[in-house]
Write a protein that holds these residues in place. Structure first.
Motif, PDB file in Angstrom:
ATOM      1  N   THR A 175       0.829  -1.212   0.000  1.00  0.00           N
ATOM      2  CA  THR A 175       0.000   0.000   0.000  1.00  0.00           C
ATOM      3  C   THR A 175       0.857   1.252   0.000  1.00  0.00           C
ATOM      4  O   THR A 175       0.596   2.218  -0.723  1.00  0.00           O
ATOM      5  N   GLU A 176       1.926   1.209   0.800  1.00  0.00           N
ATOM      6  CA  GLU A 176       2.788   2.391   0.907  1.00  0.00           C
ATOM      7  C   GLU A 176       3.563   2.649  -0.371  1.00  0.00           C
ATOM      8  O   GLU A 176       3.749   3.798  -0.779  1.00  0.00           O
ATOM      9  N   THR A 177       4.013   1.594  -1.029  1.00  0.00           N
ATOM     10  CA  THR A 177       4.862   1.767  -2.212  1.00  0.00           C
ATOM     11  C   THR A 177       4.081   1.922  -3.509  1.00  0.00           C
ATOM     12  O   THR A 177       4.567   2.509  -4.467  1.00  0.00           O
ATOM     13  N   ASN A 178       2.878   1.360  -3.566  1.00  0.00           N
ATOM     14  CA  ASN A 178       2.141   1.345  -4.829  1.00  0.00           C
ATOM     15  C   ASN A 178       0.876   2.181  -4.845  1.00  0.00           C
ATOM     16  O   ASN A 178       0.418   2.580  -5.913  1.00  0.00           O
ATOM     17  N   LEU A 179       0.278   2.408  -3.693  1.00  0.00           N
ATOM     18  CA  LEU A 179      -0.987   3.145  -3.654  1.00  0.00           C
ATOM     19  C   LEU A 179      -0.879   4.321  -2.705  1.00  0.00           C
ATOM     20  O   LEU A 179      -0.722   4.144  -1.501  1.00  0.00           O
ATOM     21  N   ASN A 180      -0.939   5.511  -3.259  1.00  0.00           N
ATOM     22  CA  ASN A 180      -1.006   6.716  -2.425  1.00  0.00           C
ATOM     23  C   ASN A 180      -2.474   6.977  -2.147  1.00  0.00           C
ATOM     24  O   ASN A 180      -3.182   7.551  -2.964  1.00  0.00           O
ATOM     25  N   SER A 181      -2.968   6.512  -1.012  1.00  0.00           N
ATOM     26  CA  SER A 181      -4.409   6.544  -0.730  1.00  0.00           C
ATOM     27  C   SER A 181      -4.954   7.960  -0.736  1.00  0.00           C
ATOM     28  O   SER A 181      -6.068   8.207  -1.210  1.00  0.00           O
ATOM     29  N   LYS A 182      -4.192   8.937  -0.247  1.00  0.00           N
ATOM     30  CA  LYS A 182      -4.677  10.320  -0.213  1.00  0.00           C
ATOM     31  C   LYS A 182      -4.853  10.860  -1.625  1.00  0.00           C
ATOM     32  O   LYS A 182      -5.857  11.510  -1.949  1.00  0.00           O
ATOM     33  N   ALA A 183      -3.887  10.600  -2.500  1.00  0.00           N
ATOM     34  CA  ALA A 183      -3.984  11.084  -3.876  1.00  0.00           C
ATOM     35  C   ALA A 183      -5.139  10.427  -4.610  1.00  0.00           C
ATOM     36  O   ALA A 183      -5.835  11.061  -5.398  1.00  0.00           O
ATOM     37  N   LEU A 184      -5.343   9.117  -4.348  1.00  0.00           N
ATOM     38  CA  LEU A 184      -6.426   8.414  -5.032  1.00  0.00           C
ATOM     39  C   LEU A 184      -7.806   8.926  -4.618  1.00  0.00           C
ATOM     40  O   LEU A 184      -8.755   8.848  -5.386  1.00  0.00           O
ATOM     41  N   LEU A 185      -7.891   9.433  -3.400  1.00  0.00           N
ATOM     42  CA  LEU A 185      -9.174   9.932  -2.893  1.00  0.00           C
ATOM     43  C   LEU A 185      -9.356  11.427  -3.131  1.00  0.00           C
ATOM     44  O   LEU A 185     -10.341  12.006  -2.687  1.00  0.00           O
ATOM     45  N   LYS A 186      -8.410  12.048  -3.816  1.00  0.00           N
ATOM     46  CA  LYS A 186      -8.437  13.500  -3.987  1.00  0.00           C
ATOM     47  C   LYS A 186      -9.731  13.977  -4.627  1.00  0.00           C
ATOM     48  O   LYS A 186     -10.336  14.949  -4.184  1.00  0.00           O
ATOM     49  N   TYR A 187     -10.179  13.325  -5.689  1.00  0.00           N
ATOM     50  CA  TYR A 187     -11.392  13.723  -6.400  1.00  0.00           C
ATOM     51  C   TYR A 187     -12.432  12.596  -6.399  1.00  0.00           C
ATOM     52  O   TYR A 187     -13.210  12.455  -7.337  1.00  0.00           O
ATOM     53  N   LYS A 188     -12.427  11.816  -5.361  1.00  0.00           N
ATOM     54  CA  LYS A 188     -13.369  10.689  -5.282  1.00  0.00           C
ATOM     55  C   LYS A 188     -14.807  11.167  -5.453  1.00  0.00           C
ATOM     56  O   LYS A 188     -15.236  12.131  -4.825  1.00  0.00           O
ATOM     57  N   ASP A 189     -15.545  10.505  -6.304  1.00  0.00           N
ATOM     58  CA  ASP A 189     -16.977  10.740  -6.555  1.00  0.00           C
ATOM     59  C   ASP A 189     -17.281  11.976  -7.400  1.00  0.00           C
ATOM     60  O   ASP A 189     -18.440  12.200  -7.757  1.00  0.00           O
ATOM     61  N   VAL A 190     -16.262  12.772  -7.733  1.00  0.00           N
ATOM     62  CA  VAL A 190     -16.527  13.960  -8.551  1.00  0.00           C
ATOM     63  C   VAL A 190     -17.022  13.563  -9.937  1.00  0.00           C
ATOM     64  O   VAL A 190     -17.777  14.311 -10.578  1.00  0.00           O
ATOM     65  N   ASN A 191     -16.632  12.376 -10.385  1.00  0.00           N
ATOM     66  CA  ASN A 191     -17.036  11.922 -11.722  1.00  0.00           C
ATOM     67  C   ASN A 191     -18.550  11.712 -11.839  1.00  0.00           C
ATOM     68  O   ASN A 191     -19.084  11.602 -12.945  1.00  0.00           O
ATOM     69  N   HIS A 192     -19.266  11.685 -10.716  1.00  0.00           N
ATOM     70  CA  HIS A 192     -20.719  11.515 -10.761  1.00  0.00           C
ATOM     71  C   HIS A 192     -21.450  12.831 -11.050  1.00  0.00           C
ATOM     72  O   HIS A 192     -22.662  12.823 -11.260  1.00  0.00           O
ATOM     73  N   ILE A 193     -20.725  13.940 -11.027  1.00  0.00           N
ATOM     74  CA  ILE A 193     -21.346  15.257 -11.270  1.00  0.00           C
ATOM     75  C   ILE A 193     -21.122  15.642 -12.727  1.00  0.00           C
ATOM     76  O   ILE A 193     -19.982  15.748 -13.185  1.00  0.00           O
ATOM     77  N   TYR A 194     -22.216  15.879 -13.463  1.00  0.00           N
ATOM     78  CA  TYR A 194     -22.142  16.205 -14.889  1.00  0.00           C
ATOM     79  C   TYR A 194     -22.502  17.657 -15.170  1.00  0.00           C
ATOM     80  O   TYR A 194     -22.400  18.094 -16.316  1.00  0.00           O
ATOM     81  N   VAL A 195     -22.923  18.408 -14.154  1.00  0.00           N
ATOM     82  CA  VAL A 195     -23.201  19.829 -14.323  1.00  0.00           C
ATOM     83  C   VAL A 195     -21.862  20.561 -14.237  1.00  0.00           C
ATOM     84  O   VAL A 195     -21.237  20.601 -13.168  1.00  0.00           O
ATOM     85  N   LYS A 196     -21.402  21.130 -15.342  1.00  0.00           N
ATOM     86  CA  LYS A 196     -20.028  21.627 -15.453  1.00  0.00           C
ATOM     87  C   LYS A 196     -19.701  22.704 -14.423  1.00  0.00           C
ATOM     88  O   LYS A 196     -18.617  22.693 -13.829  1.00  0.00           O
TER      89      LYS A 196
END
Length: 452
Positions: A276-297
């Motif tokens: 997890t420490e070497t391959n997954l930066n959990s904070k960076a991966l969660l930076k824009y979590k769920d934003v892709n569900h918003i389609y109103v620009k």
């Protein structure tokens, strides 16, 4: 017979001019007459105008003030006061300017025509003036309205009033003085130059404002473009990380399986932590979590902007939007929601920064954001943030000028309150509890329709 015809034409012109005043007003304001009561009020105003018709420009002043007062009293609760005053005073200014031009023209040719011919020509020119007003009203009503209700509405009103005073003074002096002394000529010339100067300054101010707005739009566009590029990079990196994880997970599971079968639980945990420490930066991966569900620009853009700010400030946060949001309620202005989201994010960020500065610990601050919509007629938005240990009145924070920030005007939540008042089906609540400040907004048009 000719005199009767001329007097009849003069009366028709006067009535037509009064009717045009009201037509122009209703055209600009998009109002309807609104019943017999209002019709009787305006009919009384027309009668007053006819009674003062022979008083010259002094009578016009009385009539104009009566019209302004009547329209203000009738429609002040329906539309903005500035729109009422600007609309009617503007048409008075057009009429007076056209009257002055007509009087000057008739004054030049009066020696070549008889009195009856002058009166007849005056009526014809008055009819032409009425048609000019109709032309202006039809072609430029939308642009004129924008000036009357825009950011410069106060300046526009002052300019309208100033031009009215200038033109009415010039009219009274010109029409009631058989011999105009040099002092009066100088005074009139000075007023005309001042009026032209005021109009010129106003136009220069508008040009300057347009340039500033254009510059801000370009800066905002560049900023949003950068944020969207960053968001795209984030999505691409997440996809690459997911591919890498899918490629390696079988080998990882096999390795963990062997360790687990041998009973080396501690080794399993260490391997998971290391991967997890070497391959997954959990904070960076969660930076824009769920934003892709918003389609109103516009909504997506402001949220990306504020999440980026939280991320860059190392303020812990969590954003949640579980279902797709493709539309907002039809009657709600997107920019109003953008303002609300921007203000509440800014307040949460400022409070979090103050809390971190006080506690000297990033973990002392936290922001939680939720956006939800179950259909085109519904929209929910909630933002919670940890606050310093102090008592905050939810009533006091909405008052104009209240702020806990140094050198700040404290208008944020007041502006939200003003936006809230525009939409009957918008509900906003503030809660302070257990060290958290909670802002919750919901828009539900379906509930509003049922209530009606």
């Amino acid at each position: 017979m000719l005199n009767s015809t001329i007097l009849g034409l003069g009366l028709i012109v006067s009535i037509l001019s009064m009717l045009l005043d009201f037509l122009f007003f209703f055209k600009i304001t998009n109002l309807s007459l609104g019943g017999w009561k209002n019709f009787l009020y305006l009919l009384l105003v027309v009668i007053i105008g006819l009674c003062t018709n022979n008083w010259g420009y002094k009578g016009d002043v009385v009539y104009n003030l009566t019209v302004v007062l009547a329209l203000y009293l009738i429609y002040r609760t329906k539309i903005n006061t500035y729109l009422i005053l600007n609309s009617i005073i503007f048409v008075f200014n057009i009429e007076i300017v056209l009257d002055i031009v007509r009087s000057i023209f008739l004054g030049i040719i009066r020696y070549d025509l008889s009195k009856e011919a002058l009166m007849m020509l005056n009526s014809v020119l008055a009819f032409i003036s009425c048609f000019l007003i109709v032309f202006v009203m039809n072609k430029y009503s939308l642009q004129i309205r924008q000036h009357f209700i825009g950011n410069n509405k106060r300046i526009t009103l002052w300019l309208n009033c100033y031009l009215y005073l200038v033109t009415i003074i010039i009219s009274i002096v010109y029409t009631e003085s058989t011999h105009i002394p040099p002092v009066s000529i100088f005074f009139i010339s000075f007023l005309i130059l001042q009026a032209l100067f005021a109009i010129g300054i106003y136009n220069l101010m508008l040009i300057e404002q347009k340039q500033i707005i254009q510059k801000r739009k370009q800066e905002e566009f560049i900023k949003n473009q950068h944020q969207l590029e960053e968001y795209t990079t984030y999505l691409e990196k997440s996809e690459d990380d997911l591919r890498a994880f899918r490629h390696d997970y079988k080998n990882i599971l096999n390795s963990l399986k062997v360790s687990a079968q041998e009973g080396n639980v501690q080794e399993v945990i260490q391997k998971l932590d290391k991967y997890t420490e070497t391959n997954l930066n959990s904070k960076a991966l969660l930076k824009y979590k769920d934003v892709n569900h918003i389609y109103v620009k516009s909504i997506k853009s402001i949220i990306i902007s504020k999440l980026t700010e939280l991320y860059n400030l190392d303020i812990p946060y969590n954003f949640e939007c579980r279902n797709n949001i493709r539309n907002l309620p039809d009657h709600v202005d997107e920019l109003d929601l953008v303002r609300i989201i921007g203000i509440t994010f800014d307040n949460a960020i400022e409070e979090s920064k103050a809390l971190i500065a006080e506690k000297h610990d990033i973990r002392s601050a936290e922001v939680q954001i939720m956006v939800y919509s179950d259909g085109p007629g519904e929209f929910e938005y909630e933002i919670r943030n940890k606050i310093e240990n102090r008592k905050i009145s939810t009533q006091e924070i909405q008052q104009r000028g209240f702020t806990t920030k140094k050198d700040h005007k404290g208008l944020g939540l007041t502006n939200i309150k003003e936006i809230d008042s525009k939409y009957p089906d918008m509900s906003i609540s503030y809660t302070v509890r257990d060290g958290w400040f909670d802002f919750y907004m919901t828009i539900d048009t379906e509930d509003g329709e049922e209530d009606e």
